[in-house]
Design an enzyme around this catalytic site. Structure first.
Site, mmCIF file in Angstrom:
data_model
loop_
_atom_site.group_PDB
_atom_site.id
_atom_site.type_symbol
_atom_site.label_atom_id
_atom_site.label_comp_id
_atom_site.label_asym_id
_atom_site.label_seq_id
_atom_site.Cartn_x
_atom_site.Cartn_y
_atom_site.Cartn_z
ATOM 1 C CG ASP A 1 -1.780 1.183 1.376
ATOM 2 O OD1 ASP A 1 -2.662 1.358 0.524
ATOM 3 O OD2 ASP A 1 -1.587 1.953 2.335
ATOM 4 C CD GLU B 1 -2.175 2.324 -3.499
ATOM 5 O OE1 GLU B 1 -3.356 2.565 -3.797
ATOM 6 O OE2 GLU B 1 -1.761 2.301 -2.314
#
Length: 651
Positions: free
Chosen positions: A314, A350
């Site tokens: 993330d 990401e």
């Protein structure tokens, strides 16, 4: 207490046959001591007997598995219990009444001593090649909670993933890799606790390697390992979504759960304040050696003791930061690249955060696959009918080589997706023009405003057969584009069942039927599920050999040809204002040929089909005008309906 057996590494609680070693990195001014809890809730306090390079450690005789412990410091003249940053399990499900108090810490911050031994029954990791990988992103609880085929005793739990009905669904759909939303223990944000809500997605970690007790029946550690083992037995990988960019302690004035009380330098600071490149109050400082060690140690633990096949990071740009600058050659990336354990697993980034220079798509080092928001946005805009996207959709079909050269495939194949946990589901993407997030308690102000969606005449559910048919075709258009592009397809588990979140594009706090996958399928949803399964198999059969041939050193021998519908080679001027094209992919030896034709216009378009290089005719794989795949054969031409895509294989 036996000081002769104490050792500084590894950090955390390490069980031996004689007792347990406890080790913690600690540099704060407040002294730290070890608390060992008895079964009746009483406890004993022990000093750390040795120190090495800011690591305090001690060995306690007679400690056994499941013993609860914590670290005590004095903060604001109160005894505060800290959760071990290296905790392998938690005694209690993290929760507290706002505001967090020292008294509450003595319940919340209890870590548990774990015996790492587990019977893997000789099961090996599947080791799925990247070109063959089909990612399915899902939530542990939401995936099985409402599935009537899953044993009711394990629905919504780790063991639900291992249920025969769940595994049968994954295999029937052709899923190779399950990507789980965060399972590391999460602490809900104070504003959610005040509204009696939770961080359902789990993107607010309180511990990096203790599985969240929310999804366990009795023992989170053994039950998660059991689920992974059973998935591996069925040749299905498990990738974990991990959050190393921030922790649940928040920014200035936030709570102290562990890192803040042990060493303030775990976090980035700017002029005395916590740097917030994540939107969550703080940013972990990976240039600080103990922070880097914490990340690396916990990643290795997941691989070595849970047999995890990979990670999705993330806000991964944060991991490459030194304040305002991103560096793909920083210590973290170098550490992973040389690590004999981590360099073997899938690494998905990401590739952005919200800080300065935070958008880093295409900039991650070799061995990292990056989520492509370019693919998502282009595919949505193109199929919604926006003009001048033909050249862009062609670039995305060919693997976004404007960002990553094919010379770095397959280890740098982009992760392509239409829908993710954040944003609209596929069903909502064709059912809503606007977000409907009122259930989140923020008056519909939260969530992304750039959805690139359409409702085709009615906002939300409708009984209009024309609108329903168009919505279903648009779902097929986007999934066909996803599956027959160069890259690793990422699907949302809810989309296989045509699940709607009722227009909510930010369901992070919705532990409700908004998020839980609805397994009661109407006729259209059943047809789409069957069609998608066939299309995933078609990709494995027809597209994977093409990707392999176009990857690495052999790529220069392969041929790519672009045609107008009239059968002429596309010229520079043809790309401007055009609404249709034909893509011919040919492996140099003629053993595999693929043809993709696209019609974005609102009228039928007749395509003159190019002649296959070796075979006599084209066999239709799919036409998104139809709900079924096909084996019909064509030689000269093909009429493609408005707003459709068709795929052919040469035979």
């Amino acid at each position: 207490m036996n000081t002769h057996h104490a050792f500084p590494y590894p950090l955390g609680a390490t069980l031996t046959r004689d007792g347990c070693n406890f080790s913690v990195h600690h540099t704060s001014a407040s002294p730290v001591s070890l608390i060992i809890f008895n079964d009746d809730g009483t406890y004993c306090e022990y000093p750390f007997t040795a120190e090495y390079a800011s690591i305090k450690y001690t060995f306690i005789d007679g400690i056994t598995e499941n013993t609860a412990y914590g670290f005590k410091i004095i903060q604001d003249q109160e005894a505060l219990l800290l959760l071990d940053p290296y905790a392998k399990a938690l005694k209690n499900t993290p929760h507290y009444q706002v505001p967090y108090t020292a008294e509450q810490s003595w319940t919340l911050a209890q870590s548990v001593v774990v015996d790492d031994q587990f019977d893997w029954q000789g099961t090996a990791n599947p080791m799925i090649p990247r070109a063959e990988t089909i990612l399915l992103e899902t939530h542990v609880k939401g995936f099985t909670l409402l599935n009537p085929e899953v044993n009711k005793d394990v629905r919504g739990s780790y063991l639900g993933l291992a249920d025969a009905a769940c595994i049968a669904h994954l295999k029937q759909q052709g899923i190779t890799t399950v990507q789980l939303l965060p399972v590391a223990a999460c602490m809900h944000e104070p504003h959610l606790l005040e509204m009696d809500m939770v961080n359902y997605w789990g993107y607010n970690p309180i511990s990096f390697m203790a599985p969240d007790p929310r999804y366990a029946k009795t023992d989170a550690v053994r039950e998660l390992k059991t689920a992974i083992r059973e998935l591996h037995k069925n040749n299905i990988e498990v990738v974990l979504d991990v959050v190393y960019n921030h922790t649940a302690e928040g920014g200035n004035g936030g709570t102290t759960f562990n890192l803040k009380g042990l060493d303030q330098d775990y976090y980035l600071h700017h002029n005395g304040n916590y740097t917030n490149y994540t939107g969550c109050g703080n940013t972990l400082d990976i240039t600080h050696q103990p922070s880097l060690n914490l990340v690396m140690d916990t990643l290795r633990y997941w691989v070595e003791h849970y047999h995890i096949d990979g990670f999705r990071f993330d806000l991964a740009a944060t991991l490459g930061r030194k304040y305002d600058q991103f560096n793909p050659n920083n210590a973290f990336f170098k550490a992973v690249a040389q690590d004999p354990i981590l360099r073997k697993v899938k690494l998905i980034a990401e590739p952005w955060d919200i800080g300065p220079n935070g958008y880093q798509v295409g900039q991650f080092p070799d061995g990292w696959n990056e989520c492509s928001d370019k693919f998502r946005d282009t595919a949505k805009s193109f199929w919604r009918g926006e003009q001048n996207y033909l050249k862009s959709i062609a670039t995305r079909l060919m693997g976004s080589r404007d960002l990553v050269s094919a010379s770095r495939w397959p280890h740098k194949l982009p992760v392509n997706y239409i829908s993710y946990h954040d944003g609209f589901t596929l069903q909502d993407l064709v059912s809503y023009k606007e977000r409907h997030n009122y259930a989140n308690g923020e008056e519909n102000r939260d969530g992304h405003g750039d959805n690139r969606s359409d409702n085709y005449g009615v906002e939300g559910p409708t009984s209009n057969p024309r609108i329903i048919a168009l919505r279903e075709k648009q779902k097929r258009n986007m999934m066909t584009t996803l599956l027959f592009s160069f890259g690793i397809p990422h699907l949302l588990a809810a989309d296989n069942c045509s699940h709607t979140q009722q227009g909510n594009n930010n369901a992070y706090c919705q532990d409700s039927d908004i998020s839980w996958v609805n397994w009661t399928l109407n006729k259209e949803a059943q047809e789409f599920k069957a069609w998608l399964s066939e299309m995933i198999q078609a990709r494995q059969t027809h597209m994977v050999p093409i990707i392999n041939a176009f990857s690495g050193s052999n790529r220069t021998k392969q041929k790519v040809e672009w045609y107008t519908p009239e059968g002429n080679y596309m010229t520079h001027s043809d790309w401007h204002g055009a609404e249709s094209l034909c893509l011919h992919l040919n492996i140099y030896n003629g053993e595999k040929e693929l043809l993709i034709i696209i019609n974005q216009s609102n009228v039928p378009t007749r395509f003159e089909l190019p002649k296959p290089k070796k075979y006599s005719r084209w066999s239709l794989i799919c036409d998104t005008q139809d709900t079924r795949t096909s084996t019909k054969q064509f030689i000269f031409d093909y009429s493609l309906s408005p707003l459709s895509i068709a795929i052919f294989n040469a035979e």
